[in-house]
Design an enzyme around this catalytic site. Structure first.
Site: not given
Length: 288
Positions: A43, A116, A153
């Site tokens: 990331e 995200k 993540c």
């Protein structure tokens, strides 16, 4: 038989953006040279993890997805090597900013962008200061090497998110990550549960899962994080078939996607789902 070889990569990210991109390219080339078809980078690999502090300077690092220089660089590399590369980048879209992944297919074409969805805000991980939450449902892409679902993540801690990607047709899941020590509790090691939750996604959905993390110590204004690496690939039963400790490098794992699909069908997990009983999952406030 539809074979795919997935590579996870692991790198320390320095202060020089171009140096980080060159290191990422070297890892991609190494992975492709060893036979990888799909290569996962960590990331926000372009820069050090700037979310340790709440400041204004990092916003200058963001750029629109269309014409983003790092996405363009990796797209050319993907086309040259004939590999799929999900590219993590800091996206600016109008007046909003996102932590995003561009899915680059093996011909260099950008198939789309995922933003995200779950944004943390804890000591050392002040991402809500920088990123708006993604405005799209979980995305999957039919690449040259199978249908891929990608989370970023913190997304990896939510089983609903993984299940939604598989329900949309994902044949395996990828999670670029930037996670390490907790500044508020330096003695706590989140690595074992970090791995286990994704191994659970693999076993519960009967799909391979891979995660790439960064390594090294990065210092902010008042905190520091030791990124623990531990990048891995788990098979469709949740067993880790390739993994790393805290060193930079590349690891690979190969799968027969037709064989995985047959295994998934045989276990009947999706046949026996009872979605009419799961309404509480779509409620923000739990009952009772």
């Amino acid at each position: 038989m539809r074979g795919v070889t997935i590579a996870v990569t692991q790198m320390a990210c320095g202060r020089g953006r171009q140096d980080n991109i060159e290191r990422a390219e070297a890892l991609v080339r190494e992975a492709a040279g060893r036979g990888a078809n799909v290569i996962l980078l960590p990331e926000l690999f372009e820069t050090r993890y700037f979310c340790q502090d709440e400041t204004g300077e990092p916003f200058d690092l963001a750029a629109p997805a269309d014409g983003h220089p790092t996405v363009a660089h990796m797209s050319a590399l993907a086309a040259e090597l004939g590999v799929v590369i999900p590219v993590s980048f800091f996206e600016r879209h109008g007046n909003s900013f996102y932590n995003s992944v561009a899915m680059v297919d093996a011909d260099g074409r950008t198939m789309g962008v995922y933003r995200k969805s779950h944004i943390p805000f804890n000591p050392g991980y002040y991402e809500k200061h920088y990123f708006a939450p993604g405005d799209r449902e979980p995305q999957v892409w039919p690449t040259r090497f199978g249908v891929i679902g990608v989370g970023i993540c913190w997304d990896q801690w939510f089983p609903e998110f993984a299940r939604a990607m598989v329900l949309r047709g994902a044949e395996y899941l990828l999670f670029p990550s930037a996670i390490g020590s907790e500044p508020s509790d330096p003695e706590y090691d989140s690595m074992p549960p970090w791995r286990r939750v994704m191994q659970g996604h693999a076993a519960a959905n009967l799909v391979p899962v891979a995660a790439s993390n960064r390594v090294g110590v990065e210092r902010g204004a008042s905190t520091e994080i030791t990124f623990y690496g531990a990048s891995f690939v788990a098979d469709a039963m949740g067993a880790i078939t390739a993994g790393m400790d805290r060193e930079e490098g590349v690891e690979l794992a190969a799968f027969d996607l037709d064989g995985v699909a047959a295994q998934r069908e045989a276990w009947s997990v999706f046949r026996d789902r009872r979605p009419e009983l799961y309404g509480l999952l779509s409620s923000v406030e739990p009952e009772g």
